[in-house]
Write a protein that holds these residues in place. Structure first.
Motif, PDB file in Angstrom:
ATOM      1  N   ILE A 209       0.869  -1.182   0.000  1.00  0.00           N
ATOM      2  CA  ILE A 209       0.000   0.000   0.000  1.00  0.00           C
ATOM      3  C   ILE A 209       0.898   1.221   0.000  1.00  0.00           C
ATOM      4  CG2 ILE A 209      -1.823   1.241   1.223  1.00  0.00           C
ATOM      5  CD1 ILE A 209      -2.565  -1.422   2.563  1.00  0.00           C
ATOM      6  N   SER A 210       0.781   2.046  -1.037  1.00  0.00           N
ATOM      7  CA  SER A 210       1.660   3.203  -1.159  1.00  0.00           C
ATOM      8  C   SER A 210       1.009   4.263  -2.029  1.00  0.00           C
ATOM      9  CB  SER A 210       2.998   2.777  -1.774  1.00  0.00           C
ATOM     10  OG  SER A 210       3.798   3.901  -2.076  1.00  0.00           O
ATOM     11  N   ASN A 211       1.419   5.503  -1.789  1.00  0.00           N
ATOM     12  CA  ASN A 211       0.963   6.593  -2.650  1.00  0.00           C
ATOM     13  C   ASN A 211       1.689   6.583  -3.996  1.00  0.00           C
ATOM     14  OD1 ASN A 211      -0.855   7.620  -0.735  1.00  0.00           O
ATOM     15  ND2 ASN A 211       0.759   8.821   0.267  1.00  0.00           N
ATOM     16  N   ASN A 212       2.764   5.784  -4.094  1.00  0.00           N
ATOM     17  CA  ASN A 212       3.536   5.681  -5.341  1.00  0.00           C
ATOM     18  C   ASN A 212       3.367   4.290  -5.968  1.00  0.00           C
ATOM     19  OD1 ASN A 212       4.765   8.310  -4.987  1.00  0.00           O
ATOM     20  ND2 ASN A 212       5.969   7.370  -3.345  1.00  0.00           N
ATOM     21  N   ALA A 213       2.136   3.801  -5.948  1.00  0.00           N
ATOM     22  CA  ALA A 213       1.867   2.435  -6.398  1.00  0.00           C
ATOM     23  C   ALA A 213       2.279   2.210  -7.855  1.00  0.00           C
ATOM     24  CB  ALA A 213       0.379   2.110  -6.226  1.00  0.00           C
ATOM     25  N   GLN A 214       2.025   3.189  -8.710  1.00  0.00           N
ATOM     26  CA  GLN A 214       2.337   3.027 -10.132  1.00  0.00           C
ATOM     27  C   GLN A 214       3.842   2.875 -10.352  1.00  0.00           C
ATOM     28  OE1 GLN A 214       0.034   2.816 -12.628  1.00  0.00           O
ATOM     29  NE2 GLN A 214       1.706   2.346 -14.050  1.00  0.00           N
ATOM     30  N   ASP A 215       4.630   3.706  -9.690  1.00  0.00           N
ATOM     31  CA  ASP A 215       6.085   3.631  -9.839  1.00  0.00           C
ATOM     32  C   ASP A 215       6.625   2.303  -9.307  1.00  0.00           C
ATOM     33  OD1 ASP A 215       6.113   6.156 -10.933  1.00  0.00           O
ATOM     34  OD2 ASP A 215       6.504   7.159  -9.020  1.00  0.00           O
ATOM     35  N   ILE A 216       6.090   1.864  -8.170  1.00  0.00           N
ATOM     36  CA  ILE A 216       6.539   0.598  -7.582  1.00  0.00           C
ATOM     37  C   ILE A 216       6.189  -0.568  -8.491  1.00  0.00           C
ATOM     38  CG2 ILE A 216       6.221  -0.990  -5.643  1.00  0.00           C
ATOM     39  CD1 ILE A 216       5.743   1.479  -3.879  1.00  0.00           C
ATOM     40  N   ALA A 217       4.974  -0.557  -9.038  1.00  0.00           N
ATOM     41  CA  ALA A 217       4.537  -1.635  -9.927  1.00  0.00           C
ATOM     42  C   ALA A 217       5.414  -1.719 -11.169  1.00  0.00           C
ATOM     43  CB  ALA A 217       3.078  -1.425 -10.335  1.00  0.00           C
ATOM     44  N   GLU A 218       5.740  -0.577 -11.755  1.00  0.00           N
ATOM     45  CA  GLU A 218       6.595  -0.574 -12.942  1.00  0.00           C
ATOM     46  C   GLU A 218       7.992  -1.106 -12.621  1.00  0.00           C
ATOM     47  OE1 GLU A 218       6.496   3.378 -14.456  1.00  0.00           O
ATOM     48  OE2 GLU A 218       4.428   3.234 -15.202  1.00  0.00           O
ATOM     49  N   ALA A 219       8.513  -0.756 -11.438  1.00  0.00           N
ATOM     50  CA  ALA A 219       9.839  -1.233 -11.039  1.00  0.00           C
ATOM     51  C   ALA A 219       9.834  -2.743 -10.828  1.00  0.00           C
ATOM     52  CB  ALA A 219      10.284  -0.529  -9.762  1.00  0.00           C
ATOM     53  N   ILE A 220       8.789  -3.272 -10.206  1.00  0.00           N
ATOM     54  CA  ILE A 220       8.689  -4.722  -9.974  1.00  0.00           C
ATOM     55  C   ILE A 220       8.626  -5.470 -11.294  1.00  0.00           C
ATOM     56  CG2 ILE A 220       7.169  -6.540  -9.098  1.00  0.00           C
ATOM     57  CD1 ILE A 220       6.452  -4.622  -6.799  1.00  0.00           C
ATOM     58  N   MET A 221       7.810  -4.989 -12.223  1.00  0.00           N
ATOM     59  CA  MET A 221       7.675  -5.671 -13.509  1.00  0.00           C
ATOM     60  C   MET A 221       8.940  -5.546 -14.349  1.00  0.00           C
ATOM     61  SD  MET A 221       3.690  -5.002 -14.639  1.00  0.00           S
ATOM     62  CE  MET A 221       3.744  -3.218 -14.442  1.00  0.00           C
ATOM     63  N   ALA A 222       9.588  -4.378 -14.287  1.00  0.00           N
ATOM     64  CA  ALA A 222      10.766  -4.149 -15.124  1.00  0.00           C
ATOM     65  C   ALA A 222      12.000  -4.855 -14.584  1.00  0.00           C
ATOM     66  CB  ALA A 222      11.037  -2.647 -15.244  1.00  0.00           C
ATOM     67  N   ARG A 223      12.223  -4.795 -13.263  1.00  0.00           N
ATOM     68  CA  ARG A 223      13.464  -5.311 -12.687  1.00  0.00           C
ATOM     69  C   ARG A 223      13.379  -6.773 -12.281  1.00  0.00           C
ATOM     70  NH1 ARG A 223      17.340  -1.798 -11.550  1.00  0.00           N
ATOM     71  NH2 ARG A 223      18.222  -3.166  -9.946  1.00  0.00           N
ATOM     72  N   LEU A 224      12.184  -7.218 -11.873  1.00  0.00           N
ATOM     73  CA  LEU A 224      12.032  -8.594 -11.405  1.00  0.00           C
ATOM     74  C   LEU A 224      11.269  -9.481 -12.369  1.00  0.00           C
ATOM     75  CD1 LEU A 224      11.172  -7.962  -7.627  1.00  0.00           C
ATOM     76  CD2 LEU A 224      13.416  -8.403  -8.669  1.00  0.00           C
ATOM     77  N   GLY A 225      10.579  -8.886 -13.337  1.00  0.00           N
ATOM     78  CA  GLY A 225       9.817  -9.680 -14.282  1.00  0.00           C
ATOM     79  C   GLY A 225       8.603 -10.347 -13.648  1.00  0.00           C
ATOM     80  N   ARG A 226       8.070  -9.787 -12.561  1.00  0.00           N
ATOM     81  CA  ARG A 226       6.925 -10.356 -11.863  1.00  0.00           C
ATOM     82  C   ARG A 226       5.654  -9.602 -12.222  1.00  0.00           C
ATOM     83  NH1 ARG A 226       8.744 -15.213 -10.665  1.00  0.00           N
ATOM     84  NH2 ARG A 226      10.694 -15.148  -9.526  1.00  0.00           N
ATOM     85  N   GLY A 227       4.555 -10.336 -12.297  1.00  0.00           N
ATOM     86  CA  GLY A 227       3.277  -9.706 -12.551  1.00  0.00           C
ATOM     87  C   GLY A 227       2.773  -8.996 -11.304  1.00  0.00           C
ATOM     88  N   VAL A 228       2.000  -7.950 -11.502  1.00  0.00           N
ATOM     89  CA  VAL A 228       1.437  -7.165 -10.401  1.00  0.00           C
ATOM     90  C   VAL A 228      -0.057  -7.022 -10.617  1.00  0.00           C
ATOM     91  CG1 VAL A 228       1.435  -4.926  -9.236  1.00  0.00           C
ATOM     92  CG2 VAL A 228       3.583  -5.872 -10.078  1.00  0.00           C
ATOM     93  N   THR A 229      -0.835  -7.248  -9.547  1.00  0.00           N
ATOM     94  CA  THR A 229      -2.285  -7.070  -9.604  1.00  0.00           C
ATOM     95  C   THR A 229      -2.667  -5.838  -8.793  1.00  0.00           C
ATOM     96  OG1 THR A 229      -2.661  -9.445  -9.813  1.00  0.00           O
ATOM     97  CG2 THR A 229      -4.518  -8.111  -9.096  1.00  0.00           C
TER      98      THR A 229
END
Length: 252
Positions: A209-229
């Motif tokens: 839970i974060s106010n920067n959810a979009q940035d965190i989601a993009e970093a997870i998908m880009a750096r770790l290759g993991r899907g985000v819901t």
């Protein structure tokens, strides 16, 4: 934590990841060369295409494993991120070397069912370790991660779609009985991967839970290759609407 301590911790994690990526790739090499390939039983994805190609063309399996994965790795480096792509390149390279040196070793069994069962178990253990430590052996997984951003299908569903055609093609090359044994091996490997990833994890998912959810989601998908819901909620006191990230997590 001092900078030197941080460097030591990072180096330790990198070394640990490298050890388990190596072990996983070597297990897959054993599964292929000792159990599956000698009995004309294939795996899905690029590995399966490589097995079929090495049977039809005068190049060794190890060469096809590298050649066929390179385009996906180049594409993945630009789309997914450096860490995941480098881990995948390392795993594929170790697999190719392992296959090259193990090739020609005595087969354990010529019984197709035993080869499918034990080959599938060892294959699943190897792939599970590699996925657990943020690597991959298959370019189709990289493609699936990228496509899932644009299509209404999960990574697993896209990979299964590819593998239906790959495993089905084994019927035309090796015979339909071998295609059915390949399906048995694939199913066993799939279940073994689940056991390695989920059965051994202390935490299977993480909620952010974060106010920067979009940035965190993009970093997870880009750096770790993991899907985000994305989930959506509302603060109990403030009444403010929040974006909540739900990430399947398989930590090393």
């Amino acid at each position: 934590m001092t900078p030197s301590q941080h460097k030591k911790e990072t180096a330790g994690k990198t070394l640990k990841r490298g050890v388990f990526l190596t072990l996983g790739a070597l297990l897959v090499a054993v599964a292929l060369e000792v159990f599956l390939v000698p009995n004309h039983i294939i795996d899905g994805g690029v590995v399966g295409v490589s097995i079929i190609s090495s049977y039809l063309f005068p190049l060794p399996l190890s060469a096809f494993l590298l050649i066929l994965n390179i385009p996906f790795l180049i594409f993945g480096y630009k789309q997914i991120g450096k860490t995941f792509t480098i881990s995948t390149l390392y795993s594929v390279s170790v697999l190719a070397l392992g296959v090259h040196f193990i090739h020609g070793s005595p087969t354990v069994t010529s019984d197709f069912l035993l080869a499918a069962v034990f080959g599938g178990i060892i294959l699943g253990l190897g792939v599970g370790l590699i996925l657990r430590y943020n690597g991959s052996l298959d370019g189709t997984e990289i493609l699936a991660i990228i496509l899932t951003r644009r299509l209404p299908f999960s990574v697993g569903e896209i990979i299964m779609f590819f593998n239906i055609f790959i495993l089905g093609s084994a019927g035309f090359v090796f015979g339909w009985d071998k295609a059915m044994y390949s399906l048995i091996a694939y199913f066993i490997a799939f279940k073994t991967i689940d056991l390695v990833l989920e059965g051994l994890d202390e935490s299977k998912a993480v909620t952010i839970i974060s106010n920067n959810a979009q940035d965190i989601a993009e970093a997870i998908m880009a750096r770790l290759g993991r899907g985000v819901t994305y989930l959506y909620g509302k603060g109990g006191f403030s009444g403010e609407e929040k974006e909540i990230l739900y990430v399947c997590r398989h930590p090393p």
